[in-house]
Design a protein around this motif. Structure first.
Motif, PDB file in Angstrom:
ATOM      1  N   SER A 139       0.684  -1.339  -0.301  1.00  0.00           N
ATOM      2  CA  SER A 139      -0.184   0.074  -0.143  1.00  0.00           C
ATOM      3  C   SER A 139       0.819   1.244  -0.345  1.00  0.00           C
ATOM      4  O   SER A 139      -0.116   2.351  -0.487  1.00  0.00           O
ATOM      5  CB  SER A 139      -0.808   0.175   0.902  1.00  0.00           C
ATOM      6  N   TRP A 140       2.079   0.940   0.435  1.00  0.00           N
ATOM      7  CA  TRP A 140       2.786   2.000   0.104  1.00  0.00           C
ATOM      8  C   TRP A 140       3.642   2.247  -0.510  1.00  0.00           C
ATOM      9  O   TRP A 140       3.873   3.471  -1.538  1.00  0.00           O
ATOM     10  CB  TRP A 140       4.139   2.216   1.367  1.00  0.00           C
ATOM     11  N   PHE A 141       3.840   1.658  -1.084  1.00  0.00           N
ATOM     12  CA  PHE A 141       4.556   1.367  -2.402  1.00  0.00           C
ATOM     13  C   PHE A 141       3.680   2.267  -3.489  1.00  0.00           C
ATOM     14  O   PHE A 141       3.998   2.475  -4.635  1.00  0.00           O
ATOM     15  CB  PHE A 141       4.667  -0.149  -2.882  1.00  0.00           C
ATOM     16  N   THR A 142       2.436   1.626  -3.788  1.00  0.00           N
ATOM     17  CA  THR A 142       1.097   2.193  -4.320  1.00  0.00           C
ATOM     18  C   THR A 142       0.909   3.560  -4.006  1.00  0.00           C
ATOM     19  O   THR A 142      -0.206   3.859  -5.337  1.00  0.00           O
ATOM     20  CB  THR A 142       0.354   1.036  -4.829  1.00  0.00           C
ATOM     21  N   GLY A 143       0.625   4.109  -3.297  1.00  0.00           N
ATOM     22  CA  GLY A 143       0.069   4.936  -2.843  1.00  0.00           C
ATOM     23  C   GLY A 143      -1.309   4.956  -2.453  1.00  0.00           C
ATOM     24  O   GLY A 143      -1.808   5.437  -2.827  1.00  0.00           O
ATOM     25  N   ARG A 144      -1.668   3.254  -2.538  1.00  0.00           N
ATOM     26  CA  ARG A 144      -3.271   2.890  -2.391  1.00  0.00           C
ATOM     27  C   ARG A 144      -3.378   2.520  -0.479  1.00  0.00           C
ATOM     28  O   ARG A 144      -2.639   1.319   0.043  1.00  0.00           O
ATOM     29  CB  ARG A 144      -4.154   1.987  -2.585  1.00  0.00           C
ATOM     30  N   ARG A 145      -3.428   3.364   0.225  1.00  0.00           N
ATOM     31  CA  ARG A 145      -3.595   3.483   1.675  1.00  0.00           C
ATOM     32  C   ARG A 145      -5.311   2.217   1.730  1.00  0.00           C
ATOM     33  O   ARG A 145      -6.616   2.466   1.123  1.00  0.00           O
ATOM     34  CB  ARG A 145      -3.651   3.982   2.900  1.00  0.00           C
ATOM     35  N   PRO A 146      -5.496   1.692   2.686  1.00  0.00           N
ATOM     36  CA  PRO A 146      -6.581   1.261   3.410  1.00  0.00           C
ATOM     37  C   PRO A 146      -7.604   2.459   3.433  1.00  0.00           C
ATOM     38  O   PRO A 146      -7.376   3.047   4.357  1.00  0.00           O
ATOM     39  CB  PRO A 146      -6.491   0.332   3.885  1.00  0.00           C
ATOM     40  N   GLU A 147      -9.167   2.557   2.816  1.00  0.00           N
ATOM     41  CA  GLU A 147     -10.153   2.711   3.408  1.00  0.00           C
ATOM     42  C   GLU A 147     -10.848   2.270   3.303  1.00  0.00           C
ATOM     43  O   GLU A 147     -11.106   1.362   2.499  1.00  0.00           O
ATOM     44  CB  GLU A 147     -10.154   4.477   3.074  1.00  0.00           C
ATOM     45  N   PHE A 148     -12.396   3.352   4.374  1.00  0.00           N
ATOM     46  CA  PHE A 148     -13.600   2.409   3.883  1.00  0.00           C
ATOM     47  C   PHE A 148     -14.409   2.664   2.744  1.00  0.00           C
ATOM     48  O   PHE A 148     -14.050   4.442   2.400  1.00  0.00           O
ATOM     49  CB  PHE A 148     -13.999   3.047   5.509  1.00  0.00           C
ATOM     50  N   THR A 149     -15.029   2.270   2.601  1.00  0.00           N
ATOM     51  CA  THR A 149     -15.648   2.982   1.253  1.00  0.00           C
ATOM     52  C   THR A 149     -16.970   3.210   1.245  1.00  0.00           C
ATOM     53  O   THR A 149     -17.734   4.210   0.646  1.00  0.00           O
ATOM     54  CB  THR A 149     -15.968   1.257   0.315  1.00  0.00           C
ATOM     55  N   ASP A 150     -17.741   2.172   2.655  1.00  0.00           N
ATOM     56  CA  ASP A 150     -18.775   2.601   2.339  1.00  0.00           C
ATOM     57  C   ASP A 150     -19.347   3.474   3.903  1.00  0.00           C
ATOM     58  O   ASP A 150     -18.747   3.173   5.151  1.00  0.00           O
ATOM     59  CB  ASP A 150     -19.609   2.162   3.419  1.00  0.00           C
ATOM     60  N   PRO A 151     -19.173   4.809   4.418  1.00  0.00           N
ATOM     61  CA  PRO A 151     -19.299   5.623   5.468  1.00  0.00           C
ATOM     62  C   PRO A 151     -20.185   4.983   6.533  1.00  0.00           C
ATOM     63  O   PRO A 151     -20.305   5.419   8.117  1.00  0.00           O
ATOM     64  CB  PRO A 151     -19.740   7.445   5.218  1.00  0.00           C
ATOM     65  N   ARG A 152     -21.078   4.517   6.508  1.00  0.00           N
ATOM     66  CA  ARG A 152     -21.697   3.897   7.818  1.00  0.00           C
ATOM     67  C   ARG A 152     -21.529   3.027   8.397  1.00  0.00           C
ATOM     68  O   ARG A 152     -21.097   2.481   9.727  1.00  0.00           O
ATOM     69  CB  ARG A 152     -23.380   2.825   6.672  1.00  0.00           C
ATOM     70  N   VAL A 153     -20.060   2.464   8.062  1.00  0.00           N
ATOM     71  CA  VAL A 153     -19.249   1.636   9.290  1.00  0.00           C
ATOM     72  C   VAL A 153     -18.972   3.148  10.064  1.00  0.00           C
ATOM     73  O   VAL A 153     -19.050   1.947  11.022  1.00  0.00           O
ATOM     74  CB  VAL A 153     -18.190   1.095   7.933  1.00  0.00           C
ATOM     75  N   ILE A 154     -18.693   3.499  10.296  1.00  0.00           N
ATOM     76  CA  ILE A 154     -17.470   4.756  11.294  1.00  0.00           C
ATOM     77  C   ILE A 154     -18.366   5.080  11.842  1.00  0.00           C
ATOM     78  O   ILE A 154     -18.589   5.217  13.056  1.00  0.00           O
ATOM     79  CB  ILE A 154     -17.563   5.926  10.319  1.00  0.00           C
ATOM     80  N   ALA A 155     -20.685   5.110  10.890  1.00  0.00           N
ATOM     81  CA  ALA A 155     -21.191   5.753  11.878  1.00  0.00           C
ATOM     82  C   ALA A 155     -21.074   4.670  12.756  1.00  0.00           C
ATOM     83  O   ALA A 155     -22.238   4.763  14.093  1.00  0.00           O
ATOM     84  CB  ALA A 155     -22.665   6.234  11.548  1.00  0.00           C
ATOM     85  N   GLN A 156     -21.924   3.050  12.928  1.00  0.00           N
ATOM     86  CA  GLN A 156     -22.094   2.192  13.715  1.00  0.00           C
ATOM     87  C   GLN A 156     -21.044   0.990  14.084  1.00  0.00           C
ATOM     88  O   GLN A 156     -20.402   1.722  13.526  1.00  0.00           O
ATOM     89  CB  GLN A 156     -23.003   0.711  12.274  1.00  0.00           C
ATOM     90  N   GLY A 157     -21.157   0.825  14.848  1.00  0.00           N
ATOM     91  CA  GLY A 157     -20.249   0.152  15.853  1.00  0.00           C
ATOM     92  C   GLY A 157     -20.009  -1.533  15.397  1.00  0.00           C
ATOM     93  O   GLY A 157     -19.018  -2.582  15.658  1.00  0.00           O
ATOM     94  N   GLU A 158     -21.422  -1.798  14.381  1.00  0.00           N
ATOM     95  CA  GLU A 158     -21.172  -3.190  13.964  1.00  0.00           C
ATOM     96  C   GLU A 158     -20.129  -3.546  12.952  1.00  0.00           C
ATOM     97  O   GLU A 158     -19.895  -2.803  12.315  1.00  0.00           O
ATOM     98  CB  GLU A 158     -22.726  -3.471  13.845  1.00  0.00           C
ATOM     99  N   GLY A 159     -19.624  -4.942  13.701  1.00  0.00           N
ATOM    100  CA  GLY A 159     -18.149  -5.120  12.304  1.00  0.00           C
ATOM    101  C   GLY A 159     -16.645  -4.225  12.085  1.00  0.00           C
ATOM    102  O   GLY A 159     -16.042  -4.731  11.569  1.00  0.00           O
ATOM    103  N   ARG A 160     -16.550  -3.403  13.561  1.00  0.00           N
ATOM    104  CA  ARG A 160     -15.347  -2.442  13.824  1.00  0.00           C
ATOM    105  C   ARG A 160     -14.539  -3.325  14.815  1.00  0.00           C
ATOM    106  O   ARG A 160     -13.605  -2.892  14.600  1.00  0.00           O
ATOM    107  CB  ARG A 160     -16.174  -1.431  13.852  1.00  0.00           C
TER     108      ARG A 160
END
Length: 92
Positions: free
Chosen positions: A53-74
């Motif tokens: 991810s450092w070499f390609t410049g693509r770091r992990p990120e969430f695609t759905d903002p609901r993951v951040i708002a909900q505690g489920e699955g985090r």
């Protein structure tokens, strides 16, 4: 109701990468309210993924903002603390 905050910024190579995610509940009572949001970023699970991810410049990120708002699955997501954001509300 909640406000979900996603902060992005440039990395060493100039690519826009996520600098932090956070969420806070909006207050209901009238007046001026200040809230501090603890920010976090997802991390790679292995050293190989971290290097890739450092070499390609693509770091992990969430695609759905609901993951951040909900505690489920985090609870199975590996994250790292990444500072704070202060937000002010003027509720009428």
């Amino acid at each position: 109701p909640q406000i979900v905050v996603s902060v992005y910024g440039p990395d060493f190579f100039g690519n826009d990468v996520v600098r932090g995610y956070g969420a806070v509940h909006v207050p209901f009572t009238p007046g001026r309210h200040t809230r501090t949001i603890a920010m976090f970023v997802p991390e790679s699970t292995s050293r190989l993924q971290r290097f890739t991810s450092w070499f390609t410049g693509r770091r992990p990120e969430f695609t759905d903002p609901r993951v951040i708002a909900q505690g489920e699955g985090r609870e199975v997501t590996r994250v790292r603390s990444q500072g704070f954001v202060t937000i002010s509300f003027n509720v009428v």
